[in-house]
Design a protein around this motif. Structure first.
Motif, PDB file in Angstrom:
ATOM      1  N   ILE A 161      31.759  27.911  45.871  1.00 41.88           N
ATOM      2  CA  ILE A 161      32.524  29.416  45.704  1.00 41.88           C
ATOM      3  C   ILE A 161      33.213  29.658  44.660  1.00 41.88           C
ATOM      4  N   ARG A 162      32.985  30.128  43.371  1.00 42.15           N
ATOM      5  CA  ARG A 162      34.992  30.080  42.897  1.00 42.15           C
ATOM      6  C   ARG A 162      35.493  31.643  43.361  1.00 42.15           C
ATOM      7  N   THR A 163      36.932  31.502  43.539  1.00 37.81           N
ATOM      8  CA  THR A 163      37.645  33.089  43.323  1.00 37.81           C
ATOM      9  C   THR A 163      38.580  32.889  42.519  1.00 37.81           C
ATOM     10  N   THR A 164      38.675  34.431  42.037  1.00 38.38           N
ATOM     11  CA  THR A 164      39.273  34.231  40.685  1.00 38.38           C
ATOM     12  C   THR A 164      40.582  35.575  40.873  1.00 38.38           C
ATOM     13  N   GLU A 165      40.917  35.942  42.512  1.00 43.97           N
ATOM     14  CA  GLU A 165      41.064  36.129  42.412  1.00 43.97           C
ATOM     15  C   GLU A 165      42.897  36.660  42.355  1.00 43.97           C
ATOM     16  N   HIS A 166      43.340  35.560  42.581  1.00 43.34           N
ATOM     17  CA  HIS A 166      45.065  34.414  42.558  1.00 43.34           C
ATOM     18  C   HIS A 166      45.008  34.435  41.115  1.00 43.34           C
ATOM     19  N   HIS A 167      43.960  33.487  40.250  1.00 40.54           N
ATOM     20  CA  HIS A 167      43.444  33.151  38.997  1.00 40.54           C
ATOM     21  C   HIS A 167      43.150  32.846  38.846  1.00 40.54           C
ATOM     22  N   ASP A 168      42.189  32.792  37.663  1.00 38.83           N
ATOM     23  CA  ASP A 168      41.056  31.936  37.030  1.00 38.83           C
ATOM     24  C   ASP A 168      40.959  30.872  36.605  1.00 38.83           C
ATOM     25  N   SER A 169      41.163  29.750  37.213  1.00 39.62           N
ATOM     26  CA  SER A 169      41.477  28.596  36.778  1.00 39.62           C
ATOM     27  C   SER A 169      40.056  28.071  35.564  1.00 39.62           C
ATOM     28  N   ASP A 170      39.292  28.621  36.003  1.00 37.12           N
ATOM     29  CA  ASP A 170      38.353  27.767  35.780  1.00 37.12           C
ATOM     30  C   ASP A 170      37.293  28.236  35.580  1.00 37.12           C
ATOM     31  N   PRO A 171      37.258  29.791  34.498  1.00 33.95           N
ATOM     32  CA  PRO A 171      36.328  30.300  34.000  1.00 33.95           C
ATOM     33  C   PRO A 171      34.861  30.090  33.153  1.00 33.95           C
ATOM     34  N   ASP A 172      34.352  29.162  33.041  1.00 37.84           N
ATOM     35  CA  ASP A 172      33.618  28.508  32.390  1.00 37.84           C
ATOM     36  C   ASP A 172      32.435  27.547  33.494  1.00 37.84           C
ATOM     37  N   TRP A 173      32.914  28.318  34.533  1.00 31.20           N
ATOM     38  CA  TRP A 173      32.295  27.477  36.147  1.00 31.20           C
ATOM     39  C   TRP A 173      30.903  28.249  36.245  1.00 31.20           C
ATOM     40  N   THR A 174      30.495  28.125  36.603  1.00 32.30           N
ATOM     41  CA  THR A 174      29.256  28.687  36.838  1.00 32.30           C
ATOM     42  C   THR A 174      28.325  28.956  38.493  1.00 32.30           C
ATOM     43  N   GLY A 175      27.983  29.657  38.482  1.00 35.05           N
ATOM     44  CA  GLY A 175      27.898  29.690  40.275  1.00 35.05           C
ATOM     45  C   GLY A 175      28.428  30.367  41.138  1.00 35.05           C
ATOM     46  N   PRO A 176      27.831  31.634  41.816  1.00 35.22           N
ATOM     47  CA  PRO A 176      28.606  32.311  42.618  1.00 35.22           C
ATOM     48  C   PRO A 176      30.506  32.786  42.450  1.00 35.22           C
ATOM     49  N   ALA A 177      30.812  33.760  42.433  1.00 35.41           N
ATOM     50  CA  ALA A 177      32.243  33.665  41.966  1.00 35.41           C
ATOM     51  C   ALA A 177      32.698  35.223  42.562  1.00 35.41           C
ATOM     52  N   LEU A 178      34.075  34.979  43.811  1.00 36.02           N
ATOM     53  CA  LEU A 178      34.181  35.953  44.641  1.00 36.02           C
ATOM     54  C   LEU A 178      35.979  37.037  43.389  1.00 36.02           C
ATOM     55  N   ALA A 179      35.556  38.057  43.095  1.00 35.72           N
ATOM     56  CA  ALA A 179      37.011  38.947  42.237  1.00 35.72           C
ATOM     57  C   ALA A 179      38.304  38.170  43.985  1.00 35.72           C
ATOM     58  N   ALA A 180      37.527  39.158  44.709  1.00 36.63           N
ATOM     59  CA  ALA A 180      38.208  39.604  45.752  1.00 36.63           C
ATOM     60  C   ALA A 180      37.722  38.146  47.315  1.00 36.63           C
ATOM     61  N   LEU A 181      38.457  37.700  48.114  1.00 34.81           N
ATOM     62  CA  LEU A 181      38.055  36.885  49.420  1.00 34.81           C
ATOM     63  C   LEU A 181      37.567  38.145  50.199  1.00 34.81           C
ATOM     64  N   SER A 182      37.397  38.909  50.526  1.00 31.54           N
ATOM     65  CA  SER A 182      37.596  39.571  51.215  1.00 31.54           C
ATOM     66  C   SER A 182      35.351  39.970  50.937  1.00 31.54           C
ATOM     67  N   GLU A 183      34.665  39.594  49.868  1.00 34.19           N
ATOM     68  CA  GLU A 183      33.845  39.834  49.524  1.00 34.19           C
ATOM     69  C   GLU A 183      33.078  38.746  50.690  1.00 34.19           C
ATOM     70  N   LEU A 184      33.719  37.617  50.186  1.00 34.80           N
ATOM     71  CA  LEU A 184      33.413  36.322  51.365  1.00 34.80           C
ATOM     72  C   LEU A 184      32.444  36.098  52.717  1.00 34.80           C
ATOM     73  N   PRO A 185      32.778  36.970  53.149  1.00 33.47           N
ATOM     74  CA  PRO A 185      31.636  36.964  54.674  1.00 33.47           C
ATOM     75  C   PRO A 185      30.508  37.676  54.223  1.00 33.47           C
ATOM     76  N   ALA A 186      30.460  38.754  53.246  1.00 33.16           N
ATOM     77  CA  ALA A 186      29.144  38.873  52.886  1.00 33.16           C
ATOM     78  C   ALA A 186      27.858  38.374  52.187  1.00 33.16           C
ATOM     79  N   LEU A 187      28.260  37.494  51.084  1.00 40.15           N
ATOM     80  CA  LEU A 187      28.122  36.679  50.600  1.00 40.15           C
ATOM     81  C   LEU A 187      27.263  35.184  51.548  1.00 40.15           C
ATOM     82  N   LEU A 188      28.639  34.865  52.710  1.00 38.33           N
ATOM     83  CA  LEU A 188      28.084  33.821  53.199  1.00 38.33           C
ATOM     84  C   LEU A 188      26.467  34.606  53.947  1.00 38.33           C
TER      85      LEU A 188
END
Length: 220
Positions: free
Chosen positions: A190-217
């Protein structure tokens, strides 16, 4: 059993403070008598050596010498302490929302691990920070001599958790090719972009904020 979740550290759980780090390194240069911009450039160029082999004092000593400096041990000690102080500050700046996510995951039964490509001063500062007590295992590149994206560092974290890599979820911003490394090791990524979008070409689930993670799991 809830799946183990393994996190990256910088730009995932805390901001990497890149500009502040460069400022601090420039200040260290003045302490040891070399040109600030040159020491900053040398720090960037020796990332792999620093995260795998050198402690902070050795880093100061080696790089100052390469730049023509001849610092005393007192100067090296002062500059190294200045760098350690930054690590302590950065690891202390964890958003309350991030701590709440980690606490919620633990409350739901998820074992938590950390894998960080990090220099020695991070590993030294880690135990006193607010994140440390929330993690079951930590794997720092400077301590194990291997770094992301090498699958061995992911396997090391899984082994310390007592599970197979395929049982784990890895969460990171994508720096250093860490997402591909986690996938190659068999982890769900799971990719997170909250602080920095370090791998924008990555495909797959991504979080704009870590607070989204529990619901995704919870959807897994």
């Amino acid at each position: 059993m809830p799946r183990p979740v393994i996190f990256d550290l910088y730009h995932t759980l805390v901001d990497g403070a890149d500009s502040e780090r460069d400022r601090v390194v420039g200040e260290m240069a003045l302490m040891v008598g070399v040109e600030p911009a040159a020491l900053v450039d040398a720090y960037h160029a020796t990332w792999r050596d620093r995260m795998l082999r050198w402690d902070v004092a050795e880093t100061v000593r080696v790089l100052a010498g390469r730049l023509g400096g001849t610092p005393t041990e007192e100067q090296v000690t002062r500059a190294a302490a200045h760098r350690r102080e930054l690590a302590i500050r950065v690891l202390g700046r964890v958003a309350p929302e991030t701590l709440a996510v980690l606490d919620a995951l633990r409350a739901d039964g998820h074992p938590l691990g950390l894998i960080s490509n990090a220099t020695a001063e991070t590993a030294e500062a880690w135990p006193a920070g607010p994140l440390a007590r929330r993690f079951d295992v930590t794997v720092f590149s400077c301590e194990v001599g291997v770094a992301k994206p090498d699958p061995a560092i992911y396997r090391a974290a899984a082994e310390r958790l007592g599970v197979a890599p395929g049982d784990c979820v890895f969460v990171g911003d994508g720096a250093d090719g860490e997402l591909a490394g986690a996938r190659a090791a068999g982890m769900t990524v799971i990719r997170t972009t909250e602080h920095h979008d370090s791998d924008p070409d990555w495909t797959g689930p991504a979080l704009a904020a870590l607070s989204e993670l529990p619901a995704l799991l919870g959807q897994g």
